[in-house]
Design a protein around this motif. Sequence first.
Motif, short mmCIF file in Angstrom:
data_model
loop_
_atom_site.label_atom_id
_atom_site.label_comp_id
_atom_site.label_asym_id
_atom_site.label_seq_id
_atom_site.Cartn_x
_atom_site.Cartn_y
_atom_site.Cartn_z
N PHE A 1 97.92 35.58 93.97
CA PHE A 1 96.84 35.05 95.25
C PHE A 1 95.85 35.83 95.73
O PHE A 1 94.46 36.16 96.13
N THR A 2 96.15 37.23 95.92
CA THR A 2 95.43 38.53 96.37
C THR A 2 94.57 39.50 95.20
O THR A 2 93.69 39.47 95.67
N VAL A 3 95.19 38.95 94.00
CA VAL A 3 94.39 39.94 92.88
C VAL A 3 93.81 38.78 92.06
O VAL A 3 92.19 39.36 92.05
N THR A 4 93.74 37.96 92.45
CA THR A 4 93.41 36.85 91.43
C THR A 4 92.45 35.83 92.26
O THR A 4 91.60 35.16 91.74
N LYS A 5 93.35 35.62 93.33
CA LYS A 5 92.28 34.83 93.94
C LYS A 5 92.82 32.62 93.73
O LYS A 5 92.41 31.78 93.87
N LEU A 6 93.88 32.78 92.64
CA LEU A 6 93.89 31.45 91.83
C LEU A 6 95.12 31.30 93.16
O LEU A 6 95.96 31.77 93.06
N ASN A 7 95.63 29.81 92.68
CA ASN A 7 96.50 28.44 93.22
C ASN A 7 97.93 29.64 92.57
O ASN A 7 98.21 28.85 91.80
N PRO A 8 98.54 29.94 93.53
CA PRO A 8 100.39 30.49 92.53
C PRO A 8 100.97 29.09 91.48
O PRO A 8 101.01 29.17 90.57
N ILE A 9 100.58 27.94 92.67
CA ILE A 9 101.08 26.33 92.07
C ILE A 9 100.85 26.39 90.45
O ILE A 9 101.18 26.31 89.67
N ALA A 10 98.88 26.27 90.65
CA ALA A 10 99.08 26.16 89.69
C ALA A 10 99.65 27.79 87.80
O ALA A 10 99.20 26.94 86.84
N VAL A 11 99.29 28.38 88.11
CA VAL A 11 99.34 29.69 87.51
C VAL A 11 100.86 29.48 87.15
O VAL A 11 101.12 29.78 85.94
N TYR A 12 101.90 28.11 88.05
CA TYR A 12 103.31 28.83 87.56
C TYR A 12 103.56 27.64 87.13
O TYR A 12 104.10 27.20 85.71
N GLU A 13 102.11 26.22 86.77
CA GLU A 13 102.14 24.82 86.10
C GLU A 13 101.98 25.52 84.62
O GLU A 13 102.40 25.07 84.49
N GLY A 14 101.15 26.32 84.99
CA GLY A 14 100.94 27.33 83.50
C GLY A 14 101.60 27.67 82.77
O GLY A 14 101.68 27.35 81.64
N ILE A 15 102.64 28.01 83.39
CA ILE A 15 103.41 28.85 83.16
C ILE A 15 104.64 27.83 81.92
O ILE A 15 105.05 28.39 81.05
N TYR A 16 105.10 27.11 82.96
CA TYR A 16 105.93 25.95 82.03
C TYR A 16 104.35 25.20 81.16
O TYR A 16 105.32 24.77 80.35
N ASP A 17 103.40 25.03 80.88
CA ASP A 17 102.88 24.18 79.89
C ASP A 17 102.81 24.93 78.88
O ASP A 17 102.70 24.81 77.52
N GLY A 18 102.86 26.25 79.40
CA GLY A 18 102.65 27.14 77.99
C GLY A 18 104.05 27.44 77.28
O GLY A 18 103.85 27.30 75.39
N ALA A 19 105.39 27.09 78.10
CA ALA A 19 106.41 27.19 77.02
C ALA A 19 106.81 25.26 76.67
O ALA A 19 107.44 25.16 75.56
N PHE A 20 106.65 24.97 77.44
CA PHE A 20 106.88 23.33 76.98
C PHE A 20 105.61 22.24 77.59
O PHE A 20 106.02 21.09 77.73
N GLY A 21 104.96 22.88 77.34
CA GLY A 21 103.73 22.07 77.56
C GLY A 21 103.38 20.79 76.24
O GLY A 21 103.13 19.54 76.51
N THR A 22 104.15 21.01 75.09
CA THR A 22 103.74 20.29 73.98
C THR A 22 104.95 20.33 73.22
O THR A 22 105.80 21.13 73.15
N PRO A 23 105.40 18.89 72.26
CA PRO A 23 106.31 18.94 71.61
C PRO A 23 106.46 20.52 70.51
O PRO A 23 107.50 20.85 70.19
N ARG B 1 105.19 23.10 71.71
CA ARG B 1 105.37 24.56 72.13
C ARG B 1 106.78 24.91 72.15
O ARG B 1 107.39 25.88 72.49
N PHE B 2 107.32 23.40 72.99
CA PHE B 2 108.93 22.67 73.13
C PHE B 2 109.36 23.72 71.97
O PHE B 2 110.46 24.46 72.21
N TRP B 3 109.48 23.42 70.60
CA TRP B 3 109.91 23.24 69.71
C TRP B 3 109.91 24.93 69.52
O TRP B 3 110.66 25.59 68.92
N ALA B 4 108.39 25.69 69.92
CA ALA B 4 108.49 26.93 69.78
C ALA B 4 109.29 28.03 70.39
O ALA B 4 109.71 29.08 69.90
N THR B 5 109.32 27.34 71.61
CA THR B 5 110.34 28.17 72.45
C THR B 5 111.68 28.07 72.06
O THR B 5 112.76 28.88 72.71
N ILE B 6 112.54 27.01 71.91
CA ILE B 6 113.72 26.66 71.32
C ILE B 6 113.91 27.70 70.55
O ILE B 6 115.24 28.81 70.21
#
Length: 369
Positions: A46-68, A70-75
């Motif tokens: 929030f201090t550096v980017t002024k972004l909503n931290p919750i949205a950023v955390y959702e982006g992190i989850y999406d990057g790892a498990f957002g699609t099948p 991505r899920f298998w690439a993570t596995i």
Amino acid sequence: MSHVKSHSREPLLRIAKREGISRPKAYGVRAAAVLLSLVVSGIFIFTVTKLNPIAVYEGIYDGAFGTPRRFWATIRDTMMLLCIGVGLAPAFKMRFWNIGAEGQILIGGVITAGFMRFYGGTIPTPVLLVLMAAVSLTAGGVWGVIPATFKARWNTNETLFTLMMNYVAIQITSYCVALWEFPVGSNTVGVIHQQTKYGWFPEIFGQEYGLNVILVMTLTVGMYIYLKYSKHGYEITVVGDSENTARYAGISVKKVTVRTMAISGAICGLAGFIAVAGVGHTISTSTAGGRGFTAIIVAWLAQFNTFVMILISLLLVFLQKGAIQIATQFGLNDYASNIITGIILFFILGSEFFINYRVIIRSRKEGAK
């Protein structure tokens, strides 16, 4: 007199080693560290980017498990990191600092690629896979035995020895890639047998990386049993605790050192086989991709418990995938996304200090004396 008294007073803070901590309490400390890291990361976001931290955390989850996919690439990447961590576990438990996993992976990978390239199509793929697994285990084991033998016979520094052998493996890989880069009728080694898929892992239950999971999870369970319940595992523990005690108990420290590093190197070599036959289907100096060093964190944080390594490997890959996603999704540069990952890892690593040590604050009564 007052000068003597001032020196004899207790310090404000003292650090003492814990005699022991219950497993639930230890996991509670780690969970608190993760939560605290998310709070601190949120403040940074929030201090550096002024972004909503919750949205950023959702982006992190999406990057790892957002699609099948991505899920298998993570596995897939989790299994690779876990395999190397499992390989490092016996050596580290013996207090043999094997920093050469990168080289052991490359040696296993390059011999796998050679067999795949020269024997693919002439040997049935199931038989070829067994042969490639065997030669990668052997190559990695030999690469581990070399520094172990020098350590056992001449007490060389295993940290430097294994680290330097990484560079030897890199040069061998570079030579083989250059040798294979211009075969007849082609100008690149590229993906080996891309059309025919000779020597590639078959799909299991319709999943491309199913065999990766089966192999690595089998190794994970096997290594846990080996270290905890076998005679060899007991000897590794005794040698790691005290070589003098091991000798007094009639254990051959030299024999245990060489044998354990053969196992450690062999499993890391098998990780090279998985990387080539089960993931990339090619070989290059970046096949290990730094995982040999990251796996040190995995093995150390898990205290050589291979089941705990599953969670730590998944966490590290999750953070890596998430950092890439938020850098793209929110237009953050790599530095910002890596700082977030670094904060989380810092708190997780720092929690180990509070698990192993306690901070004692001087009481007022002590200070008044």
